[in-house]
Design a protein around this motif. Structure first.
Motif, PDB file in Angstrom:
ATOM      1  N   ALA A 116       0.841  -1.204   0.000  1.00 54.02           N
ATOM      2  CA  ALA A 116       0.000   0.000   0.000  1.00 54.02           C
ATOM      3  C   ALA A 116       0.873   1.251   0.000  1.00 54.02           C
ATOM      4  O   ALA A 116       0.599   2.215  -0.717  1.00 54.02           O
ATOM      5  CB  ALA A 116      -0.941  -0.017   1.205  1.00 54.02           C
ATOM      6  N   ILE A 117       1.949   1.229   0.782  1.00 47.15           N
ATOM      7  CA  ILE A 117       2.874   2.363   0.822  1.00 47.15           C
ATOM      8  C   ILE A 117       3.524   2.571  -0.549  1.00 47.15           C
ATOM      9  O   ILE A 117       3.616   3.699  -1.040  1.00 47.15           O
ATOM     10  CB  ILE A 117       3.941   2.158   1.919  1.00 47.15           C
ATOM     11  N   ALA A 118       3.967   1.479  -1.173  1.00 50.54           N
ATOM     12  CA  ALA A 118       4.611   1.598  -2.490  1.00 50.54           C
ATOM     13  C   ALA A 118       3.650   2.201  -3.507  1.00 50.54           C
ATOM     14  O   ALA A 118       4.030   3.083  -4.280  1.00 50.54           O
ATOM     15  CB  ALA A 118       5.102   0.232  -2.962  1.00 50.54           C
ATOM     16  N   PHE A 119       2.426   1.748  -3.505  1.00 47.84           N
ATOM     17  CA  PHE A 119       1.455   2.265  -4.476  1.00 47.84           C
ATOM     18  C   PHE A 119       1.112   3.725  -4.189  1.00 47.84           C
ATOM     19  O   PHE A 119       1.020   4.536  -5.104  1.00 47.84           O
ATOM     20  CB  PHE A 119       0.181   1.409  -4.471  1.00 47.84           C
ATOM     21  N   HIS A 120       0.939   4.054  -2.928  1.00 43.33           N
ATOM     22  CA  HIS A 120       0.515   5.405  -2.547  1.00 43.33           C
ATOM     23  C   HIS A 120       1.641   6.434  -2.673  1.00 43.33           C
ATOM     24  O   HIS A 120       1.434   7.511  -3.236  1.00 43.33           O
ATOM     25  CB  HIS A 120      -0.017   5.372  -1.109  1.00 43.33           C
ATOM     26  N   LEU A 121       2.807   6.112  -2.163  1.00 41.58           N
ATOM     27  CA  LEU A 121       3.889   7.101  -2.138  1.00 41.58           C
ATOM     28  C   LEU A 121       4.758   7.100  -3.391  1.00 41.58           C
ATOM     29  O   LEU A 121       5.281   8.146  -3.771  1.00 41.58           O
ATOM     30  CB  LEU A 121       4.778   6.878  -0.909  1.00 41.58           C
ATOM     31  N   LEU A 122       4.937   5.948  -4.002  1.00 37.35           N
ATOM     32  CA  LEU A 122       5.827   5.861  -5.166  1.00 37.35           C
ATOM     33  C   LEU A 122       5.076   5.937  -6.492  1.00 37.35           C
ATOM     34  O   LEU A 122       5.701   6.121  -7.534  1.00 37.35           O
ATOM     35  CB  LEU A 122       6.658   4.578  -5.104  1.00 37.35           C
ATOM     36  N   GLY A 123       3.769   5.754  -6.449  1.00 32.97           N
ATOM     37  CA  GLY A 123       2.972   5.837  -7.667  1.00 32.97           C
ATOM     38  C   GLY A 123       3.204   4.689  -8.641  1.00 32.97           C
ATOM     39  O   GLY A 123       2.987   4.835  -9.834  1.00 32.97           O
ATOM     40  N   VAL A 124       3.649   3.551  -8.138  1.00 36.24           N
ATOM     41  CA  VAL A 124       3.911   2.400  -9.001  1.00 36.24           C
ATOM     42  C   VAL A 124       2.655   1.549  -9.153  1.00 36.24           C
ATOM     43  O   VAL A 124       1.710   1.662  -8.372  1.00 36.24           O
ATOM     44  CB  VAL A 124       5.071   1.537  -8.449  1.00 36.24           C
ATOM     45  N   SER A 125       2.653   0.688 -10.165  1.00 33.63           N
ATOM     46  CA  SER A 125       1.527  -0.219 -10.395  1.00 33.63           C
ATOM     47  C   SER A 125       1.834  -1.642  -9.944  1.00 33.63           C
ATOM     48  O   SER A 125       0.920  -2.409  -9.665  1.00 33.63           O
ATOM     49  CB  SER A 125       1.166  -0.260 -11.884  1.00 33.63           C
ATOM     50  N   TRP A 126       3.115  -2.003  -9.926  1.00 29.77           N
ATOM     51  CA  TRP A 126       3.544  -3.349  -9.534  1.00 29.77           C
ATOM     52  C   TRP A 126       4.532  -3.229  -8.394  1.00 29.77           C
ATOM     53  O   TRP A 126       5.329  -2.286  -8.345  1.00 29.77           O
ATOM     54  CB  TRP A 126       4.212  -4.075 -10.703  1.00 29.77           C
ATOM     55  N   SER A 127       4.510  -4.194  -7.497  1.00 27.25           N
ATOM     56  CA  SER A 127       5.421  -4.205  -6.361  1.00 27.25           C
ATOM     57  C   SER A 127       5.854  -5.647  -6.102  1.00 27.25           C
ATOM     58  O   SER A 127       5.021  -6.551  -6.081  1.00 27.25           O
ATOM     59  CB  SER A 127       4.699  -3.645  -5.134  1.00 27.25           C
ATOM     60  N   LEU A 128       7.159  -5.839  -5.915  1.00 26.45           N
ATOM     61  CA  LEU A 128       7.702  -7.154  -5.590  1.00 26.45           C
ATOM     62  C   LEU A 128       8.787  -6.958  -4.545  1.00 26.45           C
ATOM     63  O   LEU A 128       9.639  -6.086  -4.676  1.00 26.45           O
ATOM     64  CB  LEU A 128       8.331  -7.804  -6.841  1.00 26.45           C
ATOM     65  N   HIS A 129       8.728  -7.751  -3.493  1.00 25.51           N
ATOM     66  CA  HIS A 129       9.830  -7.764  -2.533  1.00 25.51           C
ATOM     67  C   HIS A 129      10.054  -9.213  -2.118  1.00 25.51           C
ATOM     68  O   HIS A 129       9.143 -10.025  -2.125  1.00 25.51           O
ATOM     69  CB  HIS A 129       9.579  -6.864  -1.332  1.00 25.51           C
ATOM     70  N   THR A 130      11.298  -9.510  -1.806  1.00 25.74           N
ATOM     71  CA  THR A 130      11.652 -10.869  -1.389  1.00 25.74           C
ATOM     72  C   THR A 130      12.518 -10.814  -0.130  1.00 25.74           C
ATOM     73  O   THR A 130      13.001  -9.755   0.243  1.00 25.74           O
ATOM     74  CB  THR A 130      12.425 -11.608  -2.493  1.00 25.74           C
ATOM     75  N   HIS A 131      12.672 -11.958   0.461  1.00 26.47           N
ATOM     76  CA  HIS A 131      13.566 -12.144   1.589  1.00 26.47           C
ATOM     77  C   HIS A 131      14.587 -13.192   1.121  1.00 26.47           C
ATOM     78  O   HIS A 131      14.353 -14.377   1.282  1.00 26.47           O
ATOM     79  CB  HIS A 131      12.807 -12.648   2.812  1.00 26.47           C
ATOM     80  N   PRO A 132      15.664 -12.751   0.507  1.00 25.12           N
ATOM     81  CA  PRO A 132      16.614 -13.709  -0.099  1.00 25.12           C
ATOM     82  C   PRO A 132      17.306 -14.590   0.932  1.00 25.12           C
ATOM     83  O   PRO A 132      17.492 -14.177   2.077  1.00 25.12           O
ATOM     84  CB  PRO A 132      17.623 -12.818  -0.832  1.00 25.12           C
ATOM     85  N   THR A 133      17.667 -15.770   0.490  1.00 22.23           N
ATOM     86  CA  THR A 133      18.290 -16.736   1.390  1.00 22.23           C
ATOM     87  C   THR A 133      19.622 -16.271   1.965  1.00 22.23           C
ATOM     88  O   THR A 133      19.932 -16.650   3.095  1.00 22.23           O
ATOM     89  CB  THR A 133      18.456 -18.099   0.697  1.00 22.23           C
ATOM     90  N   PRO A 134      20.432 -15.434   1.293  1.00 21.74           N
ATOM     91  CA  PRO A 134      21.699 -15.003   1.905  1.00 21.74           C
ATOM     92  C   PRO A 134      21.529 -14.107   3.131  1.00 21.74           C
ATOM     93  O   PRO A 134      22.465 -13.891   3.866  1.00 21.74           O
ATOM     94  CB  PRO A 134      22.400 -14.229   0.788  1.00 21.74           C
ATOM     95  N   VAL A 135      20.337 -13.555   3.331  1.00 27.56           N
ATOM     96  CA  VAL A 135      20.122 -12.624   4.443  1.00 27.56           C
ATOM     97  C   VAL A 135      20.252 -13.321   5.777  1.00 27.56           C
ATOM     98  O   VAL A 135      19.920 -14.328   6.099  1.00 27.56           O
ATOM     99  CB  VAL A 135      18.763 -11.924   4.339  1.00 27.56           C
TER     100      VAL A 135
END
Length: 135
Positions: A116-135
């Motif tokens: 919701a933050i990405a869409f509202h503040l950044l004005g984007v249409s698609w959002s992807l985030h991951t938690h990569p295994t090296p973390v």
């Protein structure tokens, strides 16, 4: 194209993206960690992964729709008043009231506010985030 047909098409595209990001050989996620979402600016609604759905095994029925304005209201309340029992209840209701493309209630991911933050503040249409295994 009807609203349901459009939502079904978006679900298929999100499923494809989630499976690619969640594939073991991509090494981008640990277990079900991560999420992707799509915002439809024409309707003010967005689709996000349902709670408990696994990125690499995502199905078309794993996507739920919510109203962006309601999500932003909950976030604005938290910004102004901090964490309160009332805000937690509103967030839980928001997540629990999400619906699939065919109108079935299914709880949205706890990471929904991030999108919701990405869409509202950044004005984007698609959002992807991951938690990569090296973390």
């Amino acid at each position: 194209m009807s609203a349901q047909e459009s939502a079904t098409l978006v679900s298929k595209e999100l499923t494809d993206l989630a499976r690619k990001a969640g594939a073991a050989d991509a090494d981008l996620v640990i277990l079900a960690e991560g999420n992707c979402a799509y915002f439809d600016s024409a309707t003010g609604r967005f689709a996000v992964k349902a709670s408990g759905a696994v990125m690499g095994n995502a199905q078309n029925a794993d996507w739920v729709w919510l109203d962006l304005g309601n999500g932003i209201d909950v976030l604005d309340e938290a910004l102004c008043n901090g964490g309160t029992p009332e805000r937690e209840a509103r967030l839980n209701t928001l997540l629990a009231d999400a619906v699939t493309a065919d109108g079935q209630k299914r709880k949205a991911s706890i990471e929904t506010p991030l999108h919701a933050i990405a869409f509202h503040l950044l004005g984007v249409s698609w959002s992807l985030h991951t938690h990569p295994t090296p973390v």
